[in-house]
Design an enzyme around this catalytic site. Structure first.
Site, PDB file in Angstrom:
ATOM      1  N   ASP A  24       1.178  -1.181   0.367  1.00  0.00           N
ATOM      2  CA  ASP A  24      -0.436  -0.219   0.032  1.00  0.00           C
ATOM      3  C   ASP A  24       0.752   1.076  -0.074  1.00  0.00           C
ATOM      4  OD1 ASP A  24      -2.129   1.964  -0.240  1.00  0.00           O
ATOM      5  OD2 ASP A  24      -1.884   1.713   2.877  1.00  0.00           O
ATOM      6  N   ASP A  26       0.797   4.009  -1.538  1.00  0.00           N
ATOM      7  CA  ASP A  26       0.313   5.194  -1.703  1.00  0.00           C
ATOM      8  C   ASP A  26      -0.500   5.993  -0.216  1.00  0.00           C
ATOM      9  OD1 ASP A  26      -2.037   3.067  -1.233  1.00  0.00           O
ATOM     10  OD2 ASP A  26      -3.098   4.209  -3.229  1.00  0.00           O
TER      11      ASP A  26
END
Length: 120
Positions: A24, A26
């Protein structure tokens, strides 16, 4: 719970057949501590070399995780091999070839709108 606060998952994915799993990066789910980011980077680099056949030089050439390097909104242009940082409107704002920033005028020339191309 508001829809924008929900987390959705796909329970039908067979991870046993996956060769690579992304993280993840972002930051939509969590914020990572620097030690975790370093660990993820180093493990991924080692896996690329040891399991996926990337050149051994990669391990010494890639110094380590750089928190200032591109993280969000990335796309790889398969034609140029540029790592492109995208705006919220999916326009290329900055591009890198490896760790070298591509000149702004080259980015503009490569990604100008179709309307701009017809003027030539």
């Amino acid at each position: 719970i508001h829809p924008e606060d929900r987390i959705y998952s796909n329970t039908y994915v067979n991870l046993g057949t996956a060769e690579v799993v992304g993280f993840d990066y972002d930051y939509t789910l969590v914020s990572y501590k620097p030690a975790v980011l370093d660990l993820i980077y180093n493990l991924a680099r080692t896996r690329l070399v040891e399991s996926l056949g990337y050149p051994a030089e990669l391990e010494k050439d890639l110094k380590g995780y750089d928190p200032e390097f591109a993280i969000r909104g990335l796309a790889v242009d398969l034609q140029t091999a540029w790592i492109c940082m995208l705006t919220f409107r999916y326009r290329v704002s900055t591009a890198f070839f490896g760790r070298e920033r591509v000149k702004k005028e080259d980015v503009k020339r490569m990604y100008r709108s179709e309307a701009g191309r017809s003027e030539e």
